[in-house]
Design a protein around this motif. Structure first.
Motif, mmCIF file in Angstrom:
data_model
loop_
_atom_site.group_PDB
_atom_site.id
_atom_site.type_symbol
_atom_site.label_atom_id
_atom_site.label_comp_id
_atom_site.label_asym_id
_atom_site.label_seq_id
_atom_site.Cartn_x
_atom_site.Cartn_y
_atom_site.Cartn_z
ATOM 1 N N ASN A 172 29.635 41.055 102.003
ATOM 2 C CA ASN A 172 29.796 41.122 100.720
ATOM 3 C C ASN A 172 29.428 42.465 100.659
ATOM 4 O O ASN A 172 29.031 42.850 99.164
ATOM 5 C CB ASN A 172 29.238 40.188 99.849
ATOM 6 N N ARG A 173 29.352 43.436 101.502
ATOM 7 C CA ARG A 173 29.001 44.926 101.204
ATOM 8 C C ARG A 173 27.811 45.208 100.678
ATOM 9 O O ARG A 173 27.556 46.154 99.972
ATOM 10 C CB ARG A 173 30.111 45.848 100.573
ATOM 11 N N GLN A 222 43.001 41.647 102.808
ATOM 12 C CA GLN A 222 42.771 42.911 102.552
ATOM 13 C C GLN A 222 41.504 43.184 103.322
ATOM 14 O O GLN A 222 40.411 42.217 103.347
ATOM 15 C CB GLN A 222 42.327 42.722 100.950
ATOM 16 N N ASN A 223 41.470 44.265 103.717
ATOM 17 C CA ASN A 223 40.052 44.953 104.577
ATOM 18 C C ASN A 223 39.020 45.250 103.367
ATOM 19 O O ASN A 223 39.382 46.316 102.736
ATOM 20 C CB ASN A 223 40.246 45.765 105.529
ATOM 21 N N ILE A 224 37.993 44.433 103.133
ATOM 22 C CA ILE A 224 37.000 44.853 102.243
ATOM 23 C C ILE A 224 36.195 46.380 102.485
ATOM 24 O O ILE A 224 35.839 46.765 101.505
ATOM 25 C CB ILE A 224 35.699 43.641 101.978
ATOM 26 N N TYR A 225 36.539 46.831 103.397
ATOM 27 C CA TYR A 225 35.907 48.100 103.916
ATOM 28 C C TYR A 225 36.892 49.370 103.641
ATOM 29 O O TYR A 225 36.613 50.397 103.984
ATOM 30 C CB TYR A 225 35.146 48.170 105.153
ATOM 31 N N ILE A 276 38.987 49.709 97.978
ATOM 32 C CA ILE A 276 38.368 48.424 97.286
ATOM 33 C C ILE A 276 37.405 48.546 96.501
ATOM 34 O O ILE A 276 36.276 49.412 96.480
ATOM 35 C CB ILE A 276 37.898 47.728 98.592
ATOM 36 N N VAL A 334 34.630 42.698 95.172
ATOM 37 C CA VAL A 334 34.284 42.108 96.361
ATOM 38 C C VAL A 334 32.878 41.160 96.257
ATOM 39 O O VAL A 334 32.928 39.825 96.582
ATOM 40 C CB VAL A 334 33.937 43.299 97.701
ATOM 41 N N ARG A 335 32.079 41.758 95.479
ATOM 42 C CA ARG A 335 30.738 41.165 95.385
ATOM 43 C C ARG A 335 30.811 39.830 94.306
ATOM 44 O O ARG A 335 30.137 38.657 94.609
ATOM 45 C CB ARG A 335 29.600 41.993 95.103
ATOM 46 N N THR A 367 33.530 38.303 94.318
ATOM 47 C CA THR A 367 34.173 37.082 95.213
ATOM 48 C C THR A 367 33.483 36.328 96.200
ATOM 49 O O THR A 367 33.606 35.330 96.600
ATOM 50 C CB THR A 367 35.665 37.887 95.675
#
Lengths: 258, 357
Positions: A51-52, A71-74, A78, A83-84, A86
């Protein structure tokens, strides 16, 4: 409300030190995936890169692809906060916000992301607390400080806080290691319920716990100190704990490995 | 051999010889008696010498007695305990003495009249006059200085702790440290040269304007490093786990800082700000330089001379008149009470947001 996560050649670094090397694994939705392995093997680092949260530390970065919903979260475009939201996270030590009440702790994620309507917040609070099996214990003292609860209650409060924003995935980084056996049991029961709705990834040092709660287990290890961590074996939990296909996994789970 | 008989044969001795409980008190009384007698007999010195001699006699006597009866370690413990108490009394004595002097001399003139009138038209030799104009000056100058400093200082500390990486943050911290050491007269000179002599003529038809605002600028130069450093320390004390907990909920960094980090650190930040305010209220030199002082009431901080309580105390203490020292003491007491009230109020305000345990 659950998503599949596909990690493709994920490597993570602290400065120039490579902590994990080329992890490729698919995490199934609506299941519990446990990550086990010796200290320093990179399982927490991998969890935090999902989650980055890894990049929060200065000098830390991640290579490779982490796919969720195609989808690539990196990717560059993005939104990290999306992201966090989700992919929620529960930490090793309970970390309720000390200046906030139980109620405010649970709805912090919603409130600080712009939800204002009192009725919506009240509903979300009750739903999340019921989801975390904490409602009956705290429903009469929602205005008391969250830091005044016991350790196990605080951890369930943090789980309630994490699921209040309705994530797709919940990451748990050794969520029971600071708790007593009874609180641990409460959290494990909760995990079993949560997997009906969420994809759960849990890092644990407790192999019995991994065997009890998870559907699939990934074993991480390092060759020696200073080497990056690798995913050694990833399979159904029952298979990992009864008939692992790699010798190192067997050595670790039977206790013959340091 | 059983465990029981083994432990009985080599039983450890856990008891030790101790002085009776009344021994230190008796020794203290004896030391005072001997010291009083010695000082009185020689006719050399007074109560202070008696006290010092008694303390020395007490420490030496207790050390020797304890060494004989109780042994070396306990004796050293008793010496250390006595020294710690002595240091405590020594540190407290000036403070109590000052508070006592201030109260006894300051209350003579401190009344509604003193707080309600200025020194306009009052000559040094009149049994009249008050500090109203000075209270206004102190409140306005310190207030404006706080309004300038707190946002700047807190934002600067947030940059250093939450965002600053590498050279720039290190450089800013270094200059904040340097600023901490600036003497107040230098801050005053800087504002005199920069604001009063260069900038203010543009705003005042070409003539330099001395004002309370200029004093506030000088005070904020002095307050800024204190606010930055104390806020920085407080922000660093906020556990990283709280920030991570917030990030993991998808809360953006700036909101995490505003809604989670700052409220957690608020009581400590308020303490730091109040220390800076207290220091600023006590500064005299910059006020003399750039606000000049004014015996009359001047509500406007932007124009014309303005006094302040510390400047008032300085002026009155240096005036050769039998009424001036009374005014100085009353002014000093007013200043202390003012700062104390502000500090207590600010602390209560910061604590009110905290949830009851």
């Amino acid at each position: 409300m659950a998503k599949r996560i596909e990690a493709v050649n994920v490597s993570a670094y602290y400065g120039s030190f490579r902590a994990i090397d080329n992890i490729t694994m698919t995490i199934e939705p609506k299941s519990v995936t446990a990550l086990i392995g010796p200290s320093g093997c990179g399982k927490s680092t991998f969890l935090r890169s999902i989650n980055r949260m890894h990049e929060v530390l200065p000098g830390a970065k991640v290579d490779g692809q982490l796919m969720i919903d195609g989808q690539n979260i990196y990717d560059r475009d993005i939104d990290v906060t999306a992201v966090r939201r989700t992919i929620g996270m529960v930490f090793q030590r309970p970390n309720p916000f000390p200046t906030m009440s139980i109620y405010d702790n649970v709805v912090a994620g919603l409130k600080l992301n712009g939800v204002r309507r009192k009725a919506a917040l009240d509903d979300a609070c009750e739903k999340a607390l019921r989801g975390a099996n904490l409602w009956n214990e705290v429903k009469d003292r929602l205005n008391r400080p969250g830091a005044g609860l016991s350790g196990g209650q605080q951890q369930r409060l943090c789980i309630a806080r994490a699921i209040a924003v309705e994530p797709q995935v919940v990451l748990m980084d050794e969520p029971c290691s600071a708790l007593d056996p009874i609180s641990t049991l409460a959290i494990e029961d909760l995990i079993a319920e949560l997997k009906n709705q969420y994809t759960i990834v849990i890092v644990t040092h407790n192999m019995q716990q991994a065997a009890r709660v998870s559907d699939r287990t990934g074993f991480f290890s390092i060759d020696s100190t200073g080497e990056p961590g690798r995913l050694i074996e990833y399979d159904d939990t029952a298979k990992i704990f009864t008939n692992p296909s790699v010798k190192r996994t067997e050595d670790y789970i039977t206790g013959r490995f340091g | 051999m059983t465990v029981g008989s083994h432990s009985a044969r080599t039983r450890v001795n856990l008891k030790a010889q101790r002085l009776p409980k009344w021994a230190p008190a008796a020794l203290g009384a004896g030391a005072i008696g001997v010291a009083a007698l010695a000082v009185h007999a020689t006719g050399f010195g007074g109560p202070v010498l008696t006290g010092v001699t008694a303390a020395l006699l007490f420490v030496v006597g207790l050390a020797v007695l304890s060494a004989v009866v109780e042994g070396g370690r306990t004796s050293r413990d008793r010496i250390a305990t006595s020294l710690v108490y002595a240091a405590f009394v020594l540190a407290l004595a000036p403070l109590l003495s000052m508070a006592f002097t201030l109260l006894s001399k300051g209350t003579e003139r401190l009344n509604g009249y003193f707080l309600g009138v200025s020194m306009k038209g009052v000559s040094a030799f009149d049994d009249a006059g008050g500090a109203y104009h000075a209270i206004i000056g102190t409140l306005e100058q310190a207030g404006i200085a706080t309004l300038i400093t707190v946002p700047l200082g807190v934002l600067g500390a947030i940059y250093i702790v939450e965002y600053g990486r590498g050279r720039l943050a290190t450089l800013i911290r270094f200059f904040v440290d340097v600023m901490t050491g600036i003497p107040s007269i230098v801050a005053g000179l800087f504002i005199l040269a920069f604001w009063v002599l260069i900038v203010s003529p543009y705003l005042n038809n070409g003539r330099p304007e001395y004002s309370g605002f200029a004093a506030a600028l000088a005070l904020s130069v002095l307050m800024l490093p204190t606010v930055v450093r104390s806020t920085e320390e407080m922000l660093r004390l906020v556990p990283g786990a709280l920030r991570e907990g917030a990030y993991a909920l998808g809360i953006p960094q700036w909101k995490t800082i505003v809604r989670i980090v700052l409220p957690t650190a608020a009581p400590g930040i308020v303490t730091g700000v109040m220390l800076a305010v207290a220091r600023a209220c006590g500064e005299t030199a910059p006020v003399i330089l750039v606000a000049l002082g004014n015996p009359a009431i001047n509500f406007n901080p932007l124009s014309g001379g303005q006094s302040s309580l510390s400047l008032y105390v300085y002026e009155q203490a240096g005036t050769a008149s039998k009424y001036a020292p009374g005014r100085a003491w009353a002014g000093a007491l007013t200043l202390v009470v003012l700062v104390l009230t502000l500090t207590v109020a600010a602390k209560l305000l910061a604590r009110r947001n905290k949830l009851a345990r």
